[in-house]
Design a protein around this motif. Structure first.
Motif, short mmCIF file in Angstrom:
data_model
loop_
_atom_site.label_atom_id
_atom_site.label_comp_id
_atom_site.label_asym_id
_atom_site.label_seq_id
_atom_site.Cartn_x
_atom_site.Cartn_y
_atom_site.Cartn_z
N ASP A 2 7.04 -5.75 -15.31
CA ASP A 2 7.17 -6.39 -16.63
C ASP A 2 8.49 -6.02 -17.31
O ASP A 2 8.62 -6.16 -18.52
N SER A 3 9.45 -5.59 -16.52
CA SER A 3 10.71 -5.13 -17.09
C SER A 3 11.62 -6.30 -17.49
O SER A 3 11.66 -7.33 -16.83
N TYR A 22 7.27 -1.17 -8.20
CA TYR A 22 6.66 -2.31 -8.89
C TYR A 22 6.14 -1.91 -10.27
O TYR A 22 6.24 -2.69 -11.22
N ALA A 23 5.61 -0.72 -10.39
CA ALA A 23 5.14 -0.25 -11.69
C ALA A 23 6.28 -0.20 -12.69
O ALA A 23 6.09 -0.45 -13.89
N LYS A 59 0.82 -1.21 0.00
CA LYS A 59 0.00 0.00 0.00
C LYS A 59 0.86 1.27 0.00
O LYS A 59 0.31 2.37 -0.12
N GLU A 60 2.17 1.11 0.14
CA GLU A 60 3.04 2.28 0.25
C GLU A 60 3.50 2.75 -1.13
O GLU A 60 3.71 1.96 -2.04
N LYS A 61 3.67 4.07 -1.24
CA LYS A 61 4.00 4.67 -2.53
C LYS A 61 5.34 4.18 -3.08
O LYS A 61 5.47 3.95 -4.28
N TRP A 62 6.35 4.03 -2.21
CA TRP A 62 7.66 3.61 -2.71
C TRP A 62 7.56 2.27 -3.43
O TRP A 62 8.19 2.07 -4.48
#
Length: 359
Positions: A145-146, A140-141, A132-135
């Protein structure tokens, strides 16, 4: 150590298979295509489809989070129920599911590890609820898929035959690495090659540590990485995990295998109980890709652990394989010279395994 060898065979290094188009793909057909007759699929990061006893919570897009124990960790599954990632409490390394790759070293071993696991370093240690944390959401974004190089890609950029890579200043930061210079004096008890080659020796440049000291390379150790120096290169210099200047100064990953095993960094997946043969861990199924494994190889080192490697995954024959830099092969390898690279069974390294840590 047995099986000493003066030269390194040339190997193909890392072969990337274009067998999948999306993350999370893992089928019997994939393994059967690569190794006829293999019917069991084992992937270290895949937890047999088991859901945590604590239940789960649904995220955007139908993704589900659940909790598992021993060690405590959070598991992310996609809408199809397949595991997408595993995050262990107190650890910065994360196992993500992505396109399949095969790691092989045909000149040194018949083992081939075909895996959909990608191991990356998060900016902060994981804790329950961190999803739930922004970091984490930002991280992860970027990496979900990297195909950007991960710890395994870094590791195989130093095996025999690996091509050189240079940075903008012309420093060679990757390529075929030696273990260390030949021992011409016999000062280390008859070892074929000298230890104590750290990552800055390989690079040939001075390195300023955070405790204010500076690592100064020795010319005779150029392009060399001993077992712990190799791990420090992969996790520290390449992935940017903090590094100590020694086993006692600074904060981060210590200099030696013994220092790493006994440090408070990360999570002890297989806790160290002792260094005798009776202290061999029995629950190696708890290991995941990227875990550091520690061994007691040399009776001369008494209570000290003297070798470290990194878990790679199960090979196409179902054996759990690790990669490390070794004297017998003169550098990083998953080969069988001086002992097969298996953590299961009763081979040389399996019998000398004493502990494991997840950073």
């Amino acid at each position: 150590m047995a099986g000493k060898k003066k030269s390194r065979p040339v190997v193909s290094g890392l072969v990337v298979l274009a067998l999948v188009a999306t993350s999370g793909y893992l089928t019997v057909e994939l393994r059967e295509r690569e190794a006829p007759g293999v019917t069991e699929v084992r992937n270290v990061g895949v937890l047999d489809g088991a859901r945590g006893s604590g239940g789960g919570s649904e995220d955007k897009g139908g993704a589900t989070w659940s909790r598992l124990e021993n060690p405590a960790r959070s598991v992310l599954r996609g809408a199809d129920g397949q595991i997408k990632a595993v995050f262990t409490d107190g650890a910065r390394t994360a196992t993500l599911t992505g396109p399949a790759r095969t790691f092989e070293e045909p000149a040194s071993t018949s083992s081939k590890v075909s895996t959909t696991d990608w191991v990356r370093l998060m900016p902060e240690p994981w804790k329950k609820g961190a999803e739930k944390e922004k970091w984490f959401q930002d991280w992860y974004a970027e990496y979900a898929d990297s195909k950007e190089d991960d710890l395994f890609a870094f590791a195989f950029q130093y095996v025999a035959g690996a091509p050189q890579k240079k940075d903008e200043q012309g420093v060679v930061y990757a390529g075929d690495a030696n273990f260390g210079p030949l021992n011409t004096t016999g000062a280390e008890g008859g070892d074929l090659r000298l230890e104590q080659s750290d990552f800055y020796d390989y690079l040939g440049v001075s390195y300023p540590f955070r405790d204010g000291s500076t690592g100064t390379p020795e010319a005779m150790r150029a392009k060399s990485l001993d077992c712990s120096g190799y791990i420090r290169m992969v996790l520290g210099y390449r992935a940017r995990y903090p590094l100590m200047s020694s086993d006692t100064s600074g904060d981060g990953l210590p200099r030696t295998a013994n220092g790493m095993a006994r440090s408070e960094e990360g999570v002890d997946v297989l806790p160290l109980t002792g260094v005798s043969a009776d202290d061999r861990p029995s629950n190696i199924d708890q290991l995941q890709p990227g875990d550091l494994v520690f061994f007691k190889l040399d009776t001369r080192t008494k209570e000290r652990l003297d070798h470290v490697g990194m878990v790679l995954g199960y090979d196409t024959e179902g054996h759990l394989i690790f990669v490390s830099s070794r004297e017998e092969v003169n550098g990083p390898t998953i080969g069988d010279i001086g002992g097969v690279s298996r953590l299961d069974g009763n081979g040389y390294y399996a019998k000398t395994l004493r502990s494991a840590k997840r950073l």
